[in-house]
Design an enzyme around this catalytic site. Sequence first.
Site, PDB file in Angstrom:
ATOM      1  N   TYR A  43      40.319 -13.597   3.974  1.00 29.05           N
ATOM      2  CA  TYR A  43      39.170 -13.287   3.184  1.00 29.05           C
ATOM      3  C   TYR A  43      38.167 -14.678   2.860  1.00 29.05           C
ATOM      4  O   TYR A  43      38.599 -15.748   2.644  1.00 29.05           O
ATOM      5  CB  TYR A  43      39.635 -12.884   1.701  1.00 29.05           C
ATOM      6  CG  TYR A  43      40.434 -11.400   1.919  1.00 29.05           C
ATOM      7  CD1 TYR A  43      40.581 -10.679   2.886  1.00 29.05           C
ATOM      8  CD2 TYR A  43      40.989 -10.978   0.695  1.00 29.05           C
ATOM      9  CE1 TYR A  43      41.263  -9.573   2.905  1.00 29.05           C
ATOM     10  CE2 TYR A  43      41.621  -9.889   0.613  1.00 29.05           C
ATOM     11  CZ  TYR A  43      41.731  -9.047   1.893  1.00 29.05           C
ATOM     12  OH  TYR A  43      42.435  -7.798   2.026  1.00 29.05           O
ATOM     13  N   HIS A  90      50.071  -8.265   6.604  1.00 32.03           N
ATOM     14  CA  HIS A  90      48.670  -7.733   6.670  1.00 32.03           C
ATOM     15  C   HIS A  90      48.263  -6.972   7.647  1.00 32.03           C
ATOM     16  O   HIS A  90      48.543  -7.146   8.793  1.00 32.03           O
ATOM     17  CB  HIS A  90      47.736  -8.851   6.597  1.00 32.03           C
ATOM     18  CG  HIS A  90      46.323  -8.801   6.197  1.00 32.03           C
ATOM     19  ND1 HIS A  90      45.417  -9.914   5.901  1.00 32.03           N
ATOM     20  CD2 HIS A  90      45.828  -7.527   5.737  1.00 32.03           C
ATOM     21  CE1 HIS A  90      44.040  -9.391   5.566  1.00 32.03           C
ATOM     22  NE2 HIS A  90      44.490  -7.905   5.528  1.00 32.03           N
TER      23      HIS A  90
END
Length: 235
Positions: free
Chosen positions: A59, A120
């Site tokens: 991110y 993820h």
Amino acid sequence: MKYSVFSGIQGEVSKLGFGLMRLPKLYEGKEDIDFEEAERLVDLAYKNGVNYFDTAYVYHAGESEVFAGKILNKYPRESYKIATKLPGWVIKNDGKTVDELFNEQLEKCEVEYFDFYLFHCLTRKSYPKHKKCNTFEIVKKLKEQGKIKHIAMSFHDTADILDMILSEQPCIEVVQLQINYLDYDDPAVQSKACYDVAVKHGKKVIVMEPVRGGYLVNLPDKAAEVLDNLNGGSY
């Protein structure tokens, strides 16, 4: 924001969580975080009872975990839950081991353990890579060492693949799913079908993209009229 629909796991977890993927930025088109404004928002959430904060290695070009560490570190560690994620594609492309990545994430987030550690974006394409690299066994050992409280996964695929993964990997305690009214019966996302699979396996669920990054808030006039006319009810 993220929405958690579980309780009684690792103490109480707030129903609303704070996602650190789309933080305010200093410059449009770049990933530089506006720390001052982002901190204001996190503080506001924390002071109003939000205690679940979700970040990831990728991110904001790697800066989200750094932000999480700097901002949350001022609060008592036991007062919040922090979740981050293991990106399988980074292991493949950069040649980093799971342990190297994990230790880097601990350092960036300025913590000694993660409350939730997610695989993820597991899909039918990424799952075989994780099996080949033995990441599930490595993560289980990290939990045994007390560095992870709960093993989780974020999922982006069809319900049959989720069923297969949960059947083969009982170590996964929590599933993060994309659920909102647009994707609920979407044949590609299969929100409801995936949720039903998670329930069948007795897994707790975290909802991601409840408003699709904000897009479901700013609706076309005709669509907004339908919802407005419900007055909080349903058809």
